[in-house]
Scaffold this active site. Structure first.
Site, PDB file in Angstrom:
ATOM      1  CB  THR A  56      -0.979  -0.030   1.194  1.00  0.00           C
ATOM      2  OG1 THR A  56      -1.676  -1.273   1.160  1.00  0.00           O
ATOM      3  CG2 THR A  56      -1.981   1.093   1.115  1.00  0.00           C
ATOM      4  CE  LYS A  83      13.083  12.498  19.243  1.00  0.00           C
ATOM      5  NZ  LYS A  83      13.545  13.782  18.691  1.00  0.00           N
TER       6      LYS A  83
HETATM    7  C1  NCD Z   1      -4.294  -5.662   3.889  1.00  0.00           C
HETATM    8  C2  NCD Z   1      -4.246  -4.650   5.005  1.00  0.00           C
HETATM    9  O1  NCD Z   1      -3.188  -4.159   5.377  1.00  0.00           O
HETATM   10  O2  NCD Z   1      -5.311  -4.365   5.493  1.00  0.00           O
HETATM   11  N1  NCD Z   1      -3.177  -5.660   3.071  1.00  0.00           N
HETATM   12  C3  NCD Z   1      -3.014  -4.719   2.103  1.00  0.00           C
HETATM   13  O3  NCD Z   1      -3.253  -3.553   2.275  1.00  0.00           O
HETATM   14  N2  NCD Z   1      -2.609  -5.153   0.897  1.00  0.00           N
HETATM   15  C4  NCD Z   1      -4.673  -6.996   4.355  1.00  0.00           C
HETATM   16  C5  NCD Z   1      -3.831  -7.678   5.389  1.00  0.00           C
HETATM   17  O4  NCD Z   1      -2.984  -7.088   6.043  1.00  0.00           O
HETATM   18  O5  NCD Z   1      -4.063  -8.887   5.550  1.00  0.00           O
END
Ligand code: NCD
Length: 307
Positions: A56, A83
């Site tokens: 992401t 901090k």
């Molecule tokens: C997801 C998240 O972080 O919510 N992953 C992602 O954004 N690709 C799903 C997960 O962490 O399982």
């Protein structure tokens, strides 16, 4: 469209379709020798990540850069957050630097909503606690559309740790807005309490659902959010709710397998399924960049132009 993207429920059907159509146009940029558009030149996008992320964060960074925005990556580790600085003080600092958009991932559900009250730029939720992850749902809808058409009328089965999954919540909201038929499958202990109020069906018979679905979306077992024992053992979970090659054979010929990543290979999804031609896992990642380009473009001033 609203100024912020906090929940997939903020999007009307028209908003969602505008994002998907814009993403489809922007996808052609990815195929060019110079993958950059001048659209957001002079604007600043801050990536504010309080939780770990591979896909992401890099995806938002690539999206903003391809639109020529200036990108500031801020992670909680190595900043004054370590901090003890509060979210509000961090927000005011970013505000003073002139952030036009803040992309936030936070372990607390509701953090992006709070942040939106403190900054003048657009806030984009990149995942908040167990609440929502709207751009993941948008890239999933985009991938479904690319592979199968729709998502109007497409049957989508979301399987696994629904209780802790912001991906499941956002997908139920967005895909139902877009006319898909969504069914959740999970062990009873990992099905949210108020699921009856969600715009979807609920089933505990994984194999029966597989036979009639167009899309099966596997969720990661989110061990880091589990405060109790929700199932007896990984082996039992895999046997009842894992997708292996045998189960995948129950799917109709055209059906696809999705997973938002990161995967627990050998738990919710077997390696031979993740790497099979039915899997859209790699396509989901590349679609993530174009969908996030569309979101940033529409939130930061492109909306008028596109309309
Ligand atoms: C997801 C998240 O972080 O919510 N992953 C992602 O954004 N690709 C799903 C997960 O962490 O399982």
């Amino acid at each position: 469209m609203k100024r912020h993207l906090i929940s997939a429920g903020d999007l009307s059907r028209d908003d969602a379709l505008l994002i998907l159509d814009t993403a489809a146009e922007l996808a052609s940029v990815a195929g060019r020798p110079i993958r950059k558009l001048p659209t957001l030149r002079g604007l600043t996008v801050v990536n504010l990540f309080y939780e770990d992320s591979t896909r992401t964060r890099t995806s938002f960074e690539a999206a903003a850069k391809r639109l020529s925005a200036d990108v500031i990556n801020f992670s909680a580790r190595g900043s004054s957050v370590a901090k003890g600085e509060s979210l509000k003080d961090t927000a005011l600092t970013l505000e003073a630097m002139g952030a036009d958009a803040v992309v936030i991932r936070h372990g607390a559900s509701g953090a992006p909503h709070r942040l939106a009250g403190w900054v003048s730029g657009s806030v984009v939720n990149a995942g908040d606690g167990t609440h929502e992850h709207p751009t993941q749902a948008l890239l999933d809808a985009f991938t479904i559309r690319q592979r199968l058409g729709g998502p109007d009328g497409v049957r989508v089965t979301i399987v696994g740790d629904v209780l802790h999954s912001r991906v499941a919540r956002s997908n139920v909201l967005l895909l139902s807005t877009l006319g898909a038929e969504v069914t959740l499958v999970a062990p009873p202990t990992l099905m949210p309490y108020a699921v009856q109020t969600w715009p979807c069906q609920v089933s505990y018979d994984f194999d029966a659902e597989l036979r009639k679905t167009d899309v099966v979306m596997m969720l990661r077992v989110q061990q880091e959010r589990m405060t109790a024992a929700y199932f007896p053992s990984v082996r039992e979970y895999r046997r009842r709710y894992g997708l292996d090659a045998g189960r995948m054979a129950l799917l109709p010929e055209h059906a696809i397998v999705m997973h938002p990543g990161p995967m627990n290979r050998g738990v919710e999804i077997a390696a031979e399924v993740a790497d099979s031609p039915r899997s859209t896992i790699v396509a989901q990642v590349s679609n993530g960049v174009t969908v996030r380009m569309a979101v940033l473009y529409l939130l930061l001033g492109g909306a008028g132009e596109a309309a």
